[in-house]
Each structure stands twice: as structure tokens, then as C-alpha cells.
Design a protein around this motif. Structure first.
Motif, short mmCIF file in Angstrom:
data_model
loop_
_atom_site.label_atom_id
_atom_site.label_comp_id
_atom_site.label_asym_id
_atom_site.label_seq_id
_atom_site.Cartn_x
_atom_site.Cartn_y
_atom_site.Cartn_z
N HIS A 55 1.12 -1.07 0.01
CA HIS A 55 -0.19 0.17 -0.04
C HIS A 55 0.98 1.40 0.03
N TYR A 56 0.35 2.49 -0.31
CA TYR A 56 1.13 3.55 -0.29
C TYR A 56 0.38 4.58 0.36
N PRO A 57 0.55 4.71 1.83
CA PRO A 57 -0.12 5.29 2.80
C PRO A 57 0.46 6.83 2.76
N GLY A 58 -0.30 7.58 1.88
CA GLY A 58 -0.04 9.06 1.85
C GLY A 58 1.30 9.24 1.17
N THR A 59 2.12 10.24 1.70
CA THR A 59 3.60 10.16 1.31
C THR A 59 4.56 9.42 2.07
N SER A 60 3.98 8.78 3.22
CA SER A 60 4.59 7.85 3.96
C SER A 60 5.13 6.60 3.38
N VAL A 61 6.37 6.07 3.49
CA VAL A 61 6.71 4.89 2.71
C VAL A 61 7.01 3.71 3.79
N PHE A 62 6.50 3.88 4.93
CA PHE A 62 6.88 2.70 5.75
C PHE A 62 6.12 1.62 5.11
N GLN A 63 6.80 0.30 5.10
CA GLN A 63 6.42 -0.90 4.56
C GLN A 63 4.86 -1.39 5.10
N ASN A 64 4.05 -1.13 4.26
CA ASN A 64 2.58 -1.56 4.66
C ASN A 64 1.89 -2.40 3.36
N GLY A 65 1.09 -3.36 3.77
CA GLY A 65 0.59 -4.17 2.50
C GLY A 65 -0.72 -5.19 3.02
N PRO A 66 -1.18 -5.95 2.02
CA PRO A 66 -1.92 -6.78 2.14
C PRO A 66 -1.36 -8.13 2.30
N ASN A 67 -2.26 -9.16 2.60
CA ASN A 67 -1.88 -10.56 2.77
C ASN A 67 -3.20 -11.36 2.94
N TRP A 68 -2.98 -12.62 2.45
CA TRP A 68 -4.27 -13.43 2.46
C TRP A 68 -3.82 -14.84 2.39
N GLY A 69 -4.60 -15.90 2.50
CA GLY A 69 -4.58 -17.47 2.58
C GLY A 69 -5.77 -17.92 2.46
N LYS A 70 -5.88 -19.16 1.73
CA LYS A 70 -7.02 -19.98 1.76
C LYS A 70 -6.78 -21.49 2.16
N ASP A 71 -7.48 -21.69 3.10
CA ASP A 71 -7.40 -23.22 3.88
C ASP A 71 -5.92 -23.49 3.87
N VAL A 72 -5.18 -22.68 4.68
CA VAL A 72 -3.96 -22.71 5.22
C VAL A 72 -3.82 -23.62 6.45
N PHE A 73 -3.32 -24.69 6.58
CA PHE A 73 -3.36 -25.38 7.88
C PHE A 73 -2.22 -24.96 8.58
N ILE A 74 -2.22 -24.86 9.91
CA ILE A 74 -1.49 -24.60 10.98
C ILE A 74 -1.64 -25.29 12.11
N PRO A 75 -0.31 -25.69 12.84
CA PRO A 75 -0.47 -26.49 13.94
C PRO A 75 -1.32 -25.74 15.26
N MET A 76 -1.91 -26.39 16.01
CA MET A 76 -2.39 -25.68 17.34
C MET A 76 -1.27 -25.02 18.21
N GLU A 77 0.07 -25.51 18.01
CA GLU A 77 1.18 -24.85 18.82
C GLU A 77 1.33 -23.52 18.28
N TRP A 78 0.91 -23.18 17.18
CA TRP A 78 1.21 -21.90 16.54
C TRP A 78 0.17 -20.80 17.11
N VAL A 79 -0.95 -21.09 17.78
CA VAL A 79 -1.51 -20.00 18.75
C VAL A 79 -0.95 -19.48 19.55
N ILE A 80 -1.04 -18.06 19.67
CA ILE A 80 -0.34 -17.68 20.82
C ILE A 80 -0.80 -18.03 22.22
N GLY A 81 0.03 -18.59 22.84
CA GLY A 81 -0.40 -19.12 24.47
C GLY A 81 -0.78 -20.58 24.29
#
Length: 818
Positions: free
Chosen positions: A336-362
Motif C-alpha cells: 500500500h502507499y499510505p499518503g507520502t509515508s513509505v513505511f512498509q505496509n500491505g495486504p496478505n491473504w490465505g485460503k485453507d492454510v493449515f497451521i498446528p495448534m502450537e502456533w496459537v499464541i499461548g
């Protein structure tokens, strides 16, 4: 007539008892004694005595009170109280209340306020600000970052990682700095006065992100693996919360996961895992800061368990997980281009991505607790990140605009001498003082272990709005100098980045109209939350105790507001004498008035107040401005009450209290029950609205202090990066300011000589040489004036570019024709 006098005496006594918040039993005894004297001593009709006895019996005999009074109220209350959603409940339960509770009490304890420790840096923290932070600022060229490279240079990225900027909040046992919240904020402030893009890059991993969440909720395995890597910059984190269909309504996020069993390859080790318990996850996120360069993705989503693999609930709730961005199925979008600031910013997505339960924070034990985790961490981050950037903008605007207004002249005068510019400078200085004071007090609370969720909303909204106002005023004073962007324009980037600060971490419209009072009324009020919980638990006994206390609270605040309105609060005991004493009294008066109006608003509008956002916003404005006023008084106290800072604290406090009064006026003007509004006005403003905004002379003193080197200005712009390079667009200001001040007398002498006909040359340069030739000035004075004029030109000149607007002309500053 004697009976009427007795009644009047009784009413005055009850008013005094209410003012001093006497307990119910004492007030009842006084009322009983008074009515007894009226009946038996002065011949009042016995019916009055019976009526008073009945009322006192109902109020004081709890079993009778519950049957006659609070029991029926309890049944009505349960029916009219709107149900809380899970996210609302978790938001209410998250964080703590602190000084905001005092302000909601109608009787703030200033002794307690001044006992809070003044914020200080440790030797290690000070060394980091004076060393690596100063070095980082010197490396930053915001024009090149935003217009040429569109990113931080590689060497800056590496410096940030190597010096531990990304691990300021991480504990030392994991390789982090473990800085205080105060130090964290001051580092961000200093960087932000140099480059907003760099400041965002540093602040995001240290506020709402995986690091904060891991330290509070992560498993030991998660902490031991990720925190050292985050502290060293080996991992770059981001946190994905906002979705295209759910921005401010985070509870409505469509991103979801389903508990299931599956297989995956761990990208960290390359090891394959078969048939493990985990989550099949689908999401689409946007506005994710650091997303395009992140190596670890924090994710918030709704979790479902239709097969009951974790328990008996189908819908578990919002859950947070950590996912390596190299994991199969994770799609990292472009920027994304947030105004004239150029800090890194953008979208992400995923479909039916399997992750293990141990990746849940806590781990699995923290599924469904994501919203509480986020709200608690957000209450900390919102006190630090954006407020720190707002403070930076205020400091930069005050420093640069004050100097520019003295250096730049028109009609033979510094433009700061014109009253229109003077007025703008006063606002810039006053708002800068308010922003700094407000954040300092909140940071004190954070470092005392508080998590002030209500204050975080106040800071986010009011600091970013004041940032907008100060930058606007600074732009007006600089005029064309600030309009034409280029390497030497130190305001344009901040001006164009204002919408980012206004929008992110909860849009300001939402924060003001729904969050500040909506959350504050429940959390900070001494009785409302007790009543709500009693209703939800069907606890009539607890409700009885809470509602009787609430009634006494309303009566007391009504009496206090009325008496202080009549007397100008002159009878209020305050901790300070001298110029700020009346400020403290006015805070107490408006605190009581606010508490009374808040209760009347909740009582008369009930659950509909939640949807009357304009009225709710004005109640929030009252609380916010009381906080800002007390924060300014606290800052003045902590700084040792320097005499030269009196105009700043006076402007800051009087402006905030006047705004509080105006919010009360707006609330009363727009309350739907006009008769009740008339009655409330008679209580709150019995003699009319008496508070005034800051006087013009106070603003002038602020403007003058910004237009010359002074201790007051230095305190105001503390923690701003001030380059010592005369060729730097900001660094040159101090050299030019001092040179212009030193030669003002000589310039006046030269103008007088020209008017008197002693100097005949056409151009200023030729007249200066003529003056030296005629002995009007000596060689040293000639050199001083020549240098001051050169530096002045460096300040007032703007960049010009080639036809493609690609390359600025570095020689433009030195081009002199006349």
C-alpha cells in the motif's frame, strides 16, 4: 415563617452534607433531628414528620428498601440494559482504570496525582537516546526515503536491527532492551521528528505486535524461540487484524479458522508433521504495517470447532496465532502507499492454510481469548506509538515555526510580531505542551503497572487531532515555504501523513463518538459496572448496595456542582497556591459537573445513549479535557514550576477547561428532554458559563518564547532531534535565528540610515557595503550582517527542480541576484 426557616436550615444542612459526601446514616440523622425540631419545637404539622420518617426508613432499612425501592428498579434495569456482545464485554474487562477514575468521581485527589512519580530515564535509556537514537536520526534523509528510495536505506534497516530498536520492549533475558514505556515513547518521538517512516518502522514491533503478545501470553517454547530473534531483528514481525469488510469493527472480522487435523511442513526446520491437531485458516487482511517485509505474521481470526475437538463449543471466538510468512499457502501482497509515508505496509491473504495448534499464541489454552489479548495490548500501544508521533509533530512545529517567524520578515518586521501569526504560534506552543503533558502522565501510569484503556483512547484521539491543528498552523505561518515540497521542506511530510495517524488504530470519529465515553462510563464510574454485573448475575443484593451508592453519588455531585458554580469554586481546597490555584479549583468544579451530567445522561437516555453518538462524544470531550488539564498541571509540577513556563501551562489548562465547558454547553443544548436540560443547566451553570479561553496576552508570551532561544523553548522541544549541521534544513534554523537576533539592531540602524538618506544604493547588498564604506558599521558588524542574511536566505528559500520534478537544484540556495 419560623417553620419555613427551619425547612431552609434543614435544606442547607443537607446540601452541605451532600457537598461533603457525608454517609447516608449521618445525613439521615441530621434530617431526622431537623424535622423533629420543626414538629416538636416549632409546631410544624406532624404529617411532615411522618413523611420524612417513611422516606428515611425506606432508605436505611435494607430489607424494606429492597422491597419498596431497589427491587422494582432492579427488574426495570434488567429489562432496559442492552446486552453486551462478547467483544464489548472483553473490552470492558480489559485494562485498568487509574487517574481517569478520579476525574469521573467529581472529586479528584490532586495530592494523589502529585505523588505519582515524575517520569525519568535510566542511565542506560538516556545513553541509548543520546547515542544510537541520535546516530539513527543523523542517518535519515526523509526526502530521499519518501521520494527517491521509497523505503529506508539498507544500512538504516541494518542499524535498526543491530542496535536493538526492534526489541525495546523485550525483556533482557531474551536479548531485548527492556526499556520503560517512557523511554520507548521518547525514542519514537525523537525519530519521528526526523522521519515518520522510520518512526513507524521502529514503533510497530514495539507496540501492538507479536512481541508484546508473546511476552504476556506466549508459551515458554514460543517465548524462547521468537523473542531473542525479534530482539535481534532476525525476525521482522507484523500483526494482521484489519480486513476489507471489518476495519474498526474488529469483532466482525470475517477471517476464520476451523479446528481440524492435518499435515504441514514447518518452514523453520523443514520437518514434515502428519495428522496433527491444528486449524484450517482462511483470511484476507490489509493495511498491515511491515507486512511486505515481515518474516512472522501475527494473525487474528474467528475460530470454530464444529467437530468439538477442543471442547463442547461450536464457536470458540477470536484467536491469535503466529505464522511464518514462508509457510505454504501464506500470500504476501504488494505494498500500500499510505499518503507520502513509505513505511512498509500491505495486504496478505490465505485460503485453507493449515497451521498446528502450537502456533496459537499461548497454545490451545488461549484459543478464543484473542480479543481480550488484543485490547489489553492495544491499551498500552495506543498510549505510546501514535501519541509519541503527535508529540514529535508538536515539538517540530513549535521549534521550526517559532524560529521561522522570527527569521522571516515583512514590512520591516519579523512576521511573528503580527498578531495573526502570534495567535497561531500560541496555539502551536499550547497544543505541543498539552500533547506532551498528556502522554507523560499516561506513560507514568504504564510504568506503574497500569493498563489505562480509557486514557489510551483519549490520547489517541486528542493527540492526533492536536497534531493536525499544530501542523495546519505551522503550514499557515510558513506559507509558500511549506507548500512547495522538496528536500528543505520539513513540514510537508508531516502534513501529508496526518490522515494516517487520524485513521489507524481506530479511526478518530469512532474513538471520539463511541469509545472514550462508552468505555469510560462503564470502567471509570464507581457504580455503573457494579450495577451491570449485578444485573447480569441476577444479584439483587449487590444491585441494592450499588444503586444506593449511585444515588448518593449523583446527589453529591449535583450539590457540589451547584455550590461551586455559585462560588466559582473559591472554597475548594487545592494543593497549590499562586497562579495555578484557580486552575485546580476549576478542574474540581467541572469534574463534579461532568459526573453529574454523565449520570443524568445515562439515567434519562439509558441504553439509547450508546447510539446517540453526538451526545456521547461530548461527554467524552468533557472527560478528555479534564484529563488534559490535569496532565498539564502535573507536568508543570514535575518540571519544578518554572516561572517562564507559566504562559504555557496557563494556556494549556485554560484552553482545555474552556473546551470542557463548551462540550457541556453542547450536551445541554442538544439533550432531547428540553425541560430536564434547562434544570441541569441551572445546576451546572447557575451564574452562566464563566470560564474563558486563554487571554491574548498569554498567547503572545508563548509566541515570544518560541521566537528566541530560551529554557522554556528547550523544555518544550526536549527529545526532538536537533541537527548541528548548518546545511541541514532544520539544523540551519538555530544558526539563522541566533544570527538574526544578534543583528536586529544593526538592521534597524541600516534601515534608519536609508530613510534619512545616508545610504543611496539600490540593493540591500550594495547598501550594506556602502554603510561599511561610510563608517556606519565596522568590518565585524558587516560580516555579522552578511552572515545573518545568508543564513536567512537558506531558511526562506524553497527547492526548485528540473522539468520532470526529479532533481532539486542544490545551488538554488546560493543564487543571489539582487
Amino acid at each position: 415563617m419560623t417553620v419555613l426557616i427551619c425547612v431552609a436550615v434543614i435544606l442547607v444542612a443537607i446540601l452541605a452534607l451532600a457537598y461533603w459526601r457525608a454517609p447516608l446514616w449521618l445525613s439521615s440523622l441530621v434530617a431526622l433531628a431537623g424535622i423533629g425540631y420543626a414538629v416538636f419545637g416549632r409546631g410544624a404539622h406532624w404529617g411532615w414528620g411522618v413523611a420524612v420518617l417513611v422516606v428515611l426508613a425506606v432508605l436505611n432499612l435494607k430489607p424494606l428498601r429492597r422491597v419498596v425501592l431497589t427491587g422494582p428498579m432492579f427488574q426495570v434495569f434488567k429489562k432496559i440494559t442492552p446486552p453486551m456482545s462478547q467483544t464489548e464485554q472483553e473490552a470492558v474487562d480489559a485494562g485498568t482504570v487509574w487517574w481517569d477514575r478520579d476525574l469521573f468521581s467529581g472529586k479528584p485527589d490532586f495530592d494523589r496525582l502529585h505523588q505519582f512519580p515524575a517520569p525519568k530515564l535510566t542511565a542506560e535509556e538516556q545513553a541509548f537516546i543520546d547515542g544510537p537514537t541520535e546516530q539513527l536520526c543523523a542517518m535519515l534523509d526523509d526526502w530521499r526515503i519518501t521520494h527517491e528510495q521509497k523505503d529506508l536505506p539498507p544500512e538504516v534497516w541494518q542499524f535498526i536491527k543491530d542496535q536493538g530498536f526492534l526489541g525495546m520492549i523485550i525483556k533482557k533475558q531474551y536479548g531485548g532492551k527492556e526499556f520503560s514505556n517512557y523511554a520507548h515513547a521518547r525514542v519514537v518521538t525523537k525519530i519521528a521528528t526526523r522521519s515518520g517512516s522510520a518512526a513507524v518502522t521502529v514503533m510497530v514491533p514495539n507496540s501492538l505486535g507479536p512481541g508484546e503478545l508473546l511476552q504476556h501470553y506466549g508459551t515458554e517454547e514460543q517465548k524462547n524461540y521468537y523473542l531473542p530473534r525479534l530482539a535481534k531483528g532476525v525476525e521482522i514481525p507484523c500483526f494482521a487484524l484489519t480486513s476489507p469488510e471489518a476495519g474498526s469493527d474488529a469483532g466482525g472480522i470475517p477471517d476464520f479458522g476451523v479446528v481440524t487435523r492435518g499435515s504441514y511442513t514447518d518452514p523453520r526446520t523443514g520437518q514434515r508433521h502428519e495428522n496433527v491437531l491444528g486449524i484450517k485458516l482462511s483470511w484476507e487482511k490489509r493495511y498491515i504495517t511491515l507486512g511486505p517485509v515481515a518474516t512472522i505474521l501475527g494473525m487474528a481470526f474467528k475460530l470454530y470447532d464444529p467437530d468439538h475437538l477442543l471442547g463442547d463449543k461450536d464457536e470458540i471466538g477470536i484467536t491469535c496465532a503466529l505464522i511464518p510468512t514462508e509457510h505454504q499457502g501464506v500470500e504476501i501482497g504488494r505494498r500500500h502507499y499510505p499518503g507520502t509515508s513509505v513505511f512498509q505496509n500491505g495486504p496478505n491473504w490465505g485460503k485453507d492454510v493449515f497451521i498446528p495448534m502450537e502456533w496459537v499464541i499461548g497454545g490451545a489454552s488461549y484459543v478464543g481469548q484473542g480479543w481480550r489479548m488484543l485490547v489489553e495490548c492495544l491499551s498500552v500501544g495506543r498510549c505510546i506509538s501514535l501519541p509519541a508521533m503527535s508529540v514529535a509533530s508538536g515539538k517540530l512545529a513549535a521549534y521550526t515555526t517559532g524560529a521561522y517567524a522570527r527569521i522571516r520578515n515583512q514590512f520591516g518586521l519579523s512576521i511573528g510580531r503580527f498578531e495573526g501569526v502570534d495567535e497561531a504560534l500560541a496555539r502551536i506552543g499550547g497544543y505541543a505542551y498539552q500533547m506532551d503533558a498528556s502522554q507523560r502522565l499516561a506513560l507514568t501510569g504504564l510504568d506503574m503497572g497500569e493498563k489505562p484503556s480509557v486514557l489510551s483512547g483519549i490520547l489517541k484521539y486528542h493527540n492526533t487531532e492536536r497534531m493536525r491543528k499544530t501542523i495546519n498552523d505551522a503550514m499557515d505561518v510558513h506559507a509558500g515555504k511549506a507548500v512547495c515540497i522538496g528536500p528543505r521542506n520539513y513540514l510537508a511530510q508531516g502534513y501529508q501523513a496526518v490522515p494516517v495517524a487520524i485513521t489507524v488504530e481506530g479511526a478518530n470519529i469512532l474513538t471520539r463518538s463511541m469509545i472514550i465515553f462508552g468505555q469510560g462510563a462503564i470502567r471509570c464510574h464507581p457504580f455503573v459496572l457494579r450495577e451491570l454485573r449485578a444485573a447480569m448475575a441476577n444479584d439483587a443484593v449487590e444491585f441494592d448496595d450499588a444503586v444506593i451508592g449511585h444515588i448518593g453519588f449523583v446527589i453529591s455531585n449535583k450539590a457540589r456542582a451547584f455550590v461551586m458554580g455559585l462560588t466559582g469554586a473559591r472554597l475548594v481546597r487545592v494543593p497549590k497556591s499562586g497562579p495555578t490555584a484557580q486552575n485546580y479549583r476549576d478542574v474540581v468544579r467541572l469534574s463534579a459537573a461532568f459526573a453529574f451530567l454523565a449520570d443524568m445522561g445515562m439515567a434519562t437516555l439509558g441504553g439509547s445513549l450508546k447510539f446517540r453518538e453526538k451526545l456521547s462524544a461530548r461527554l467524552g470531550d468533557m472527560l478528555s479535557n479534564l484529563y488534559i488539564a490535569t496532565a498539564a498541571l502535573k507536568k508543570f509540577h514535575d518540571d519544578g514550576e518554572p516561572k517562564e513556563d507559566r504562559p504555557l501551562v496557563r494556556w494549556a489548562v485554560e484552553s482545555a477547561l474552556y473546551d470542557c465547558q463548551e462540550a457541556m454547553n453542547g450536551f445541554l443544548n442538544n439533550h432531547p428532554n428540553r425541560f430536564l436540560a434547562w434544570c441541569m443547566r441551572r445546576v451546572v451553570f447557575p451564574l452562566g458559563m464563566s470560564l474563558k479561553g486563554p487571554a491574548d496576552r498569554v498567547g503572545t508570551r508563548i509566541a515570544r518564547s518560541l521566537m528566541e532561544p530560551s529554557q522554556s523553548r528547550d523544555r518544550l522541544v526536549e527529545f526532538m532531534y536537533r541537527s548541528q549541521d548548518e546545511n541541514d534544513s532544520v539544523g540551519v534554523l538555530e544558526y539563522a535565528l541566533k544570527a538574526v537576533i544578534e543583528t536586529e539592531g544593526l538592521e534597524s540602524k541600516l534601515r534608519r540610515a536609508q530613510r534619512e538618506g545616508q545610504l543611496k544604493a539600490i540593493t540591500a547588498r550594495e547598501r550594506l557595503q556602502e554603510a561599511r564604506g561610510k563608517g556606519l558599521i565596522n568590518d565585524q558588524e558587516f560580516a555579522a550582517v552578511e552572515r545573518a542574511r545568508r543564513l536567512k536566505r537558506e531558511v526562506i528559500m524553497v527547492d526548485d527542480f528540473d522539468a520532470g520534478l526529479q532533481h532539486a537544484d542544490p545551488e538554488a540556495m546560493r543564487r543571489v541576484v539582487i
